[in-house]
Design a protein around this motif. Structure first.
Motif, PDB file in Angstrom:
ATOM      1  N   UNK A 153      37.483  89.015 164.865  1.00 13.73           N
ATOM      2  CA  UNK A 153      37.745  90.356 164.341  1.00 13.73           C
ATOM      3  C   UNK A 153      39.045  90.960 164.922  1.00 13.73           C
ATOM      4  N   UNK A 154      39.198  90.838 166.228  1.00 12.42           N
ATOM      5  CA  UNK A 154      40.358  91.479 166.885  1.00 12.42           C
ATOM      6  C   UNK A 154      41.677  90.893 166.393  1.00 12.42           C
ATOM      7  N   UNK A 155      41.742  89.549 166.330  1.00 18.41           N
ATOM      8  CA  UNK A 155      42.986  88.907 165.868  1.00 18.41           C
ATOM      9  C   UNK A 155      43.252  89.277 164.414  1.00 18.41           C
ATOM     10  N   UNK A 156      42.184  89.223 163.627  1.00 19.43           N
ATOM     11  CA  UNK A 156      42.342  89.534 162.198  1.00 19.43           C
ATOM     12  C   UNK A 156      42.899  90.944 162.010  1.00 19.43           C
ATOM     13  N   UNK A 157      42.380  91.865 162.793  1.00 17.62           N
ATOM     14  CA  UNK A 157      42.877  93.242 162.699  1.00 17.62           C
ATOM     15  C   UNK A 157      44.342  93.319 163.116  1.00 17.62           C
ATOM     16  N   UNK A 158      44.674  92.543 164.152  1.00 16.37           N
ATOM     17  CA  UNK A 158      46.058  92.535 164.654  1.00 16.37           C
ATOM     18  C   UNK A 158      47.040  92.040 163.588  1.00 16.37           C
ATOM     19  N   UNK A 159      46.630  90.994 162.873  1.00 15.95           N
ATOM     20  CA  UNK A 159      47.556  90.459 161.854  1.00 15.95           C
ATOM     21  C   UNK A 159      47.457  91.221 160.531  1.00 15.95           C
ATOM     22  N   UNK A 160      46.604  92.229 160.514  1.00 15.20           N
ATOM     23  CA  UNK A 160      46.529  93.109 159.334  1.00 15.20           C
ATOM     24  C   UNK A 160      45.614  92.609 158.240  1.00 15.20           C
ATOM     25  N   UNK A 161      44.721  91.662 158.573  1.00  8.40           N
ATOM     26  CA  UNK A 161      43.775  91.163 157.557  1.00  8.40           C
ATOM     27  C   UNK A 161      42.635  92.162 157.393  1.00  8.40           C
ATOM     28  N   UNK A 162      42.429  92.609 156.155  1.00 10.79           N
ATOM     29  CA  UNK A 162      41.381  93.610 155.936  1.00 10.79           C
ATOM     30  C   UNK A 162      40.188  93.035 155.178  1.00 10.79           C
ATOM     31  N   UNK A 163      40.372  91.862 154.625  1.00 11.91           N
ATOM     32  CA  UNK A 163      39.268  91.238 153.887  1.00 11.91           C
ATOM     33  C   UNK A 163      39.161  91.695 152.454  1.00 11.91           C
ATOM     34  N   UNK A 164      40.241  92.214 151.901  1.00 11.07           N
ATOM     35  CA  UNK A 164      40.147  92.603 150.482  1.00 11.07           C
ATOM     36  C   UNK A 164      40.143  91.337 149.617  1.00 11.07           C
ATOM     37  N   UNK A 165      39.698  91.505 148.391  1.00 12.80           N
ATOM     38  CA  UNK A 165      39.427  90.357 147.529  1.00 12.80           C
ATOM     39  C   UNK A 165      40.636  89.417 147.401  1.00 12.80           C
ATOM     40  N   UNK A 166      40.379  88.126 147.649  1.00 13.34           N
ATOM     41  CA  UNK A 166      41.380  87.051 147.541  1.00 13.34           C
ATOM     42  C   UNK A 166      42.469  87.127 148.613  1.00 13.34           C
ATOM     43  N   UNK A 167      42.299  87.994 149.634  1.00 13.32           N
ATOM     44  CA  UNK A 167      43.242  88.019 150.751  1.00 13.32           C
ATOM     45  C   UNK A 167      42.878  86.860 151.682  1.00 13.32           C
ATOM     46  N   UNK A 168      43.904  86.103 152.092  1.00  8.29           N
ATOM     47  CA  UNK A 168      43.648  84.892 152.869  1.00  8.29           C
ATOM     48  C   UNK A 168      44.332  84.981 154.227  1.00  8.29           C
ATOM     49  N   UNK A 169      43.675  84.483 155.267  1.00  5.33           N
ATOM     50  CA  UNK A 169      44.305  84.435 156.584  1.00  5.33           C
ATOM     51  C   UNK A 169      43.906  83.143 157.298  1.00  5.33           C
ATOM     52  N   UNK A 170      44.878  82.305 157.545  1.00  3.47           N
ATOM     53  CA  UNK A 170      44.612  81.026 158.223  1.00  3.47           C
ATOM     54  C   UNK A 170      44.906  81.180 159.717  1.00  3.47           C
ATOM     55  N   UNK A 171      43.880  80.958 160.543  1.00  2.64           N
ATOM     56  CA  UNK A 171      44.087  80.924 161.992  1.00  2.64           C
ATOM     57  C   UNK A 171      44.029  79.452 162.385  1.00  2.64           C
ATOM     58  N   UNK A 172      45.175  78.786 162.248  1.00  3.74           N
ATOM     59  CA  UNK A 172      45.203  77.320 162.380  1.00  3.74           C
ATOM     60  C   UNK A 172      44.763  76.873 163.772  1.00  3.74           C
ATOM     61  N   UNK A 173      45.170  77.614 164.784  1.00  5.66           N
ATOM     62  CA  UNK A 173      44.833  77.176 166.148  1.00  5.66           C
ATOM     63  C   UNK A 173      43.334  77.272 166.429  1.00  5.66           C
ATOM     64  N   UNK A 174      42.620  78.072 165.648  1.00  4.90           N
ATOM     65  CA  UNK A 174      41.161  78.173 165.788  1.00  4.90           C
ATOM     66  C   UNK A 174      40.438  77.360 164.718  1.00  4.90           C
ATOM     67  N   UNK A 175      41.214  76.724 163.857  1.00  3.63           N
ATOM     68  CA  UNK A 175      40.645  75.960 162.736  1.00  3.63           C
ATOM     69  C   UNK A 175      39.730  76.812 161.870  1.00  3.63           C
ATOM     70  N   UNK A 176      40.185  78.025 161.601  1.00  5.83           N
ATOM     71  CA  UNK A 176      39.384  78.896 160.741  1.00  5.83           C
ATOM     72  C   UNK A 176      40.272  79.568 159.684  1.00  5.83           C
TER      73      UNK A 176
END
Ligand code: BES
Ligand code: ZN
Ligand code: ZN
Length: 489
Positions: A35-58
């Motif tokens: 949650x914290x990283x996602x918020x930092x990179x500005x990911x809000x979870x709106x429809x079809x918004x994508x965020x790859x955290x490659x170092x966490x494999x998620x």
């Protein structure tokens, strides 16, 4: 791509990457570990918004709701975002609103296959698909026990429907000089052989014998001969008989009423209705649905030349009605007029549908993403709308006929004109023209689906790539599945 459904907990499953679907922008959900990283990179979870955290494999992707159309498009966008990565084994938790309801699971698998599609036939360098194994975890939901068998069935059906859609996309994306009527007929024969369908091909000689003069007129200036394809899936004790007719204009230059240069590009997609019919027949056969399904395709190329049919010509269609040609670019309705007559002559069906990239006006009216559905009666139209919007994830809306627009097809010299005398309502007048070729028996059993908008869009949208979408395949498959369960109308 291989799919595996498991009841193991997600964290017990090994994979290179986990895809997490964030529902309703809820970053508080237990599945969201970053949650914290996602918020930092500005990911809000709106429809079809994508965020790859490659170092966490998620990989996170937002979905507006847990409903299958939303999950389907969200996961498709997530998969598309992985196209140049090297992840081979991916795991995902499937949300199930109810253990017996496999709709979300089916939508998810469809979304993955549809999202992974890319057309590279003409590329010198082919990008290799890294994605190999998809593991879906069905952790027990709400403490209920899962019906694993129906889950497996949902995965199989999803694969059949999505593969058929991709098969249709391939046909539509193929260049017009590689996919002309004879080639389409060959594809149909191959499809029939592989899937135990019967297949009849009508060549010009038979078309003449059948009085399909309107179709033959459209085909005349092309160096490619026309073909009419008739495929049949005939199970024992069918629940119903359905006929589907597709417009298969392998190229539409407009004919002598030539299209302007900008409008001619993408007209290889004018075979989308016919290509959808082939895709539907593949899926129906693979699912072995207990419904008798007849697929007809009018495969023709509309070209120019000394032998071309002309504005001012009067054509006599198969049913004897005369048509004044006022625009050779309104050719789809001429081809469909004859093929619809032929289909009704050959088969008395409970439901009759046609699919066509018929009018630019329909695209103007309802936009690029939506099909227009028309008919004389509510019943077949509603069947299509339900199967499309509520289940398949395809968008469709109804366009009503009315007697005043009908009058605009009047001709001074023939029974009707092939174009309307008013600038407006072109999607509807196209449909009303076709209704003149529906006989009394089928009048209230017929719906026309104008797929001119969604069949081919030059950018990716939801589960659809740039180019051909395979419009019509999933909606019609869901409709036939419903009929096979005795849920016709
Ligand atoms: N194939 C076109 C319709 C079309 C337009 C499909 C744009 C996909 C995207 C059809 O044959 C056609 O040209 N229709 C004409 C009809 C008109 C002359 C009455 C049109 O829509 O302009
Ligand atoms: Zn045209
Ligand atoms: Zn056309």
């Amino acid at each position: 791509m291989n799919f595996k459904v498991m009841t193991e907990k997600l964290n017990k499953i090994k994979a290179d990457l986990e895809i997490i679907i964030v529902i309703e922008k809820n970053l508080e959900h237990v599945f969201v570990q970053d949650k914290k990283i996602l918020e930092k990179v500005g990911f809000t979870g709106k429809h079809e918004e994508v965020c790859l955290l490659a170092e966490y494999s998620r990989l996170y992707v937002g979905s507006e709701s847990i409903k299958s159309p939303d999950v389907r498009s969200a996961i498709a966008v997530a998969i598309r975002s992985l196209s140049s990565t090297k992840f081979a084994n991916v795991k995902i938790a499937s949300y199930m609103s109810h253990p017996k309801c496999t709709a979300v699971l089916r939508g998810m698998v469809e979304g993955i296959i549809l999202g992974a599609y890319h057309f590279d036939t003409y590329k010198s360098k082919k990008e290799k698909q890294a994605l190999k194994n998809i593991i879906i975890s069905l952790e027990e939901y709400h403490g209920h026990e899962l019906d694993l068998e129906s889950c497996q069935r949902a995965v199989i059906n999803a694969k059949i429907g999505a593969d058929a859609t991709n098969y249709t996309r391939d046909i539509v994306n193929t260049a017009p000089d590689d996919c002309y009527p004879v080639v389409m007929a060959k594809m149909a024969k191959k499809l029939a052989k592989k899937n135990n369908l019967s297949c009849t091909i009508l060549k010009p000689k038979e078309l003449k014998k059948e009085n399909m003069n309107a179709l033959l007129a459209v085909a005349r200036a092309s160096r490619h001969e026309p073909r009419v394809i008739h495929l049949v899936h005939k199970p024992e004790n069918p629940k119903a008989v359905i006929s589907i007719v597709g417009k298969g204009l392998t190229y539409d230059s407009g004919g002598l009423s030539l299209k302007p240069a900008d409008y001619m590009v993408t007209m290889k997609a004018d075979k989308s209705g016919g290509a959808a019919v082939l895709g539907i027949m593949q899926a129906v056969a693979k699912m072995n649905l207990p419904v008798e399904v007849h697929g007809f395709v009018g495969a023709v190329e509309n070209m120019i030349g000394g032998d071309a049919y002309k504005p001012d010509d009067v054509l006599v269609a198969k049913n004897g009605k005369t048509i004044e040609v006022r625009n050779t670019d309104a050719e789809g309705r001429l081809v469909l007029a004859d093929v619809l007559c032929y289909a009704q002559q050959e088969v008395k069906s409970h439901y009759l549908f046609d699919m066509a990239t018929l009018t630019g006006a329909c695209v103007v009216g309802v936009g690029h993403y939506t099909s227009g559905v028309m008919g004389n009666s509510k019943m077949p139209v509603e069947m299509v709308l339900n199967a499309a919007n509520k289940i398949s994830g395809e968008l469709a809306t109804k366009l009503d006929f009315n007697r005043y627009l009908g009058k605009s097809l009047k001709s001074e010299v023939a029974d009707m004109s092939n174009i309307s005398n008013t600038r407006y309502g072109g999607g509807i007048t196209g449909g009303m023209f076709l209704s003149e070729f529906i006989d009394e028996d089928h009048k209230d059993r017929w719906a026309h689906i104008d797929i001119a908008g969604p069949a081919f869009v030059e950018h990716a949208w939801g589960e659809n790539p740039s180019g051909a979408s395979g419009a019509g395949v999933r909606m019609m498959l869901r409709l036939i599945e419903k009929v096979s369960r005795g849920e016709g109308h």
